[in-house]
Design an enzyme around this catalytic site. Sequence first.
Site, PDB file in Angstrom:
ATOM      1  N   ASP A   1       0.870  -1.181   0.000  1.00 38.39           N
ATOM      2  CA  ASP A   1       0.000   0.000   0.000  1.00 38.39           C
ATOM      3  C   ASP A   1       0.909   1.233   0.000  1.00 38.39           C
ATOM      4  O   ASP A   1       2.138   1.120  -0.182  1.00 38.39           O
ATOM      5  CB  ASP A   1      -0.996  -0.022   1.178  1.00 38.39           C
ATOM      6  CG  ASP A   1      -0.349   0.250   2.531  1.00 38.39           C
ATOM      7  OD1 ASP A   1       0.907   0.378   2.594  1.00 38.39           O
ATOM      8  OD2 ASP A   1      -1.081   0.348   3.521  1.00 38.39           O
TER       9      ASP A   1
ATOM     10  N   THR B   1       3.200  -0.994   8.592  1.00 45.35           N
ATOM     11  CA  THR B   1       3.719  -1.835   9.673  1.00 45.35           C
ATOM     12  C   THR B   1       3.943  -3.281   9.254  1.00 45.35           C
ATOM     13  O   THR B   1       4.591  -4.031   9.987  1.00 45.35           O
ATOM     14  CB  THR B   1       2.697  -1.876  10.832  1.00 45.35           C
ATOM     15  OG1 THR B   1       1.464  -2.404  10.297  1.00 45.35           O
ATOM     16  CG2 THR B   1       2.459  -0.496  11.417  1.00 45.35           C
TER      17      THR B   1
ATOM     18  N   HIS C   1      11.200 -23.428   9.835  1.00 48.17           N
ATOM     19  CA  HIS C   1      10.225 -24.056  10.740  1.00 48.17           C
ATOM     20  C   HIS C   1       8.779 -23.996  10.234  1.00 48.17           C
ATOM     21  O   HIS C   1       8.022 -24.928  10.460  1.00 48.17           O
ATOM     22  CB  HIS C   1      10.253 -23.378  12.115  1.00 48.17           C
ATOM     23  CG  HIS C   1      11.535 -23.600  12.858  1.00 48.17           C
ATOM     24  ND1 HIS C   1      11.659 -23.398  14.215  1.00 48.17           N
ATOM     25  CD2 HIS C   1      12.761 -23.995  12.443  1.00 48.17           C
ATOM     26  CE1 HIS C   1      12.894 -23.667  14.597  1.00 48.17           C
ATOM     27  NE2 HIS C   1      13.590 -24.022  13.534  1.00 48.17           N
TER      28      HIS C   1
ATOM     29  N   HIS D   1       8.442 -30.289  12.263  1.00 45.87           N
ATOM     30  CA  HIS D   1       7.968 -29.054  11.618  1.00 45.87           C
ATOM     31  C   HIS D   1       6.888 -29.358  10.579  1.00 45.87           C
ATOM     32  O   HIS D   1       5.919 -28.626  10.458  1.00 45.87           O
ATOM     33  CB  HIS D   1       9.133 -28.285  11.006  1.00 45.87           C
ATOM     34  CG  HIS D   1      10.087 -27.778  12.041  1.00 45.87           C
ATOM     35  ND1 HIS D   1       9.673 -27.059  13.138  1.00 45.87           N
ATOM     36  CD2 HIS D   1      11.430 -27.910  12.162  1.00 45.87           C
ATOM     37  CE1 HIS D   1      10.711 -26.759  13.895  1.00 45.87           C
ATOM     38  NE2 HIS D   1      11.794 -27.268  13.327  1.00 45.87           N
TER      39      HIS D   1
ATOM     40  N   CYS E   1       3.329  -2.930   3.930  1.00 44.57           N
ATOM     41  CA  CYS E   1       2.472  -1.790   4.254  1.00 44.57           C
ATOM     42  C   CYS E   1       3.240  -0.979   5.303  1.00 44.57           C
ATOM     43  O   CYS E   1       4.450  -1.177   5.457  1.00 44.57           O
ATOM     44  CB  CYS E   1       1.077  -2.228   4.702  1.00 44.57           C
ATOM     45  SG  CYS E   1       0.997  -3.276   6.150  1.00 44.57           S
TER      46      CYS E   1
HETATM   47  C1  RB5 Z   1      -1.663   2.980   6.502  1.00 47.42           C
HETATM   48  O1  RB5 Z   1      -1.683   4.217   7.147  1.00 47.42           O
HETATM   49  C2  RB5 Z   1      -1.323   1.866   7.500  1.00 47.42           C
HETATM   50  O2  RB5 Z   1      -2.369   1.704   8.387  1.00 47.42           O
HETATM   51  C3  RB5 Z   1      -1.029   0.582   6.775  1.00 47.42           C
HETATM   52  O3  RB5 Z   1       0.024   0.795   5.889  1.00 47.42           O
HETATM   53  C4  RB5 Z   1      -0.609  -0.579   7.634  1.00 47.42           C
HETATM   54  O4  RB5 Z   1       0.401  -0.232   8.510  1.00 47.42           O
HETATM   55  C5  RB5 Z   1      -1.679  -1.347   8.277  1.00 47.42           C
HETATM   56  O5  RB5 Z   1      -1.464  -2.343   8.981  1.00 47.42           O
END
Ligand code: RB5
Length: 143
Positions: free
Chosen positions: A8, A67, A98, A134, A65
Amino acid sequence: MKVGIGADHGGYELKLKIVEYLKSAGFEYEDVGTNSKESCDYNEFAKTVAEGVASGKYDRGILICGTGIGTNIQANKVKGVRGALVHDMFSAKATRLHNDSNVLSMGGRIIGDELAKAITEIWLTTEFSGDERHKRRVSKLES
Ligand code: RB5
């Protein structure tokens, strides 16, 4: 090995770096977007890559993304996907050995480009250990 990659807006810039790495390392890949820093929903990109892995279109998937968390949650809703959220090299290796993870998620707002490239390289080049314990645990993930 064919890799599907998606991001994203929060992962867009890191995706460009990882695509550069995939190219230079000679991996076949398909970039499903997003293609700008404009705000968008991570869900569709994660689904496209995860479904591509589940169907066999891609051998592995990489999602980025802000995070790595949203894409990882979304990817793991697809049957047959074993998504791993990874921000260190030890986990990159361990999750291949694993868990036989087939989708890697990273957070573009969390790690730097060089660490992300190193994680990607380890994750793409480490084989599943194939150890009985595993294999048993991985098969239980599907039930
Ligand atoms: C976008 O602002 C953010 O929420 C997205 O990139 C991500 O981190 C969601 O888990």
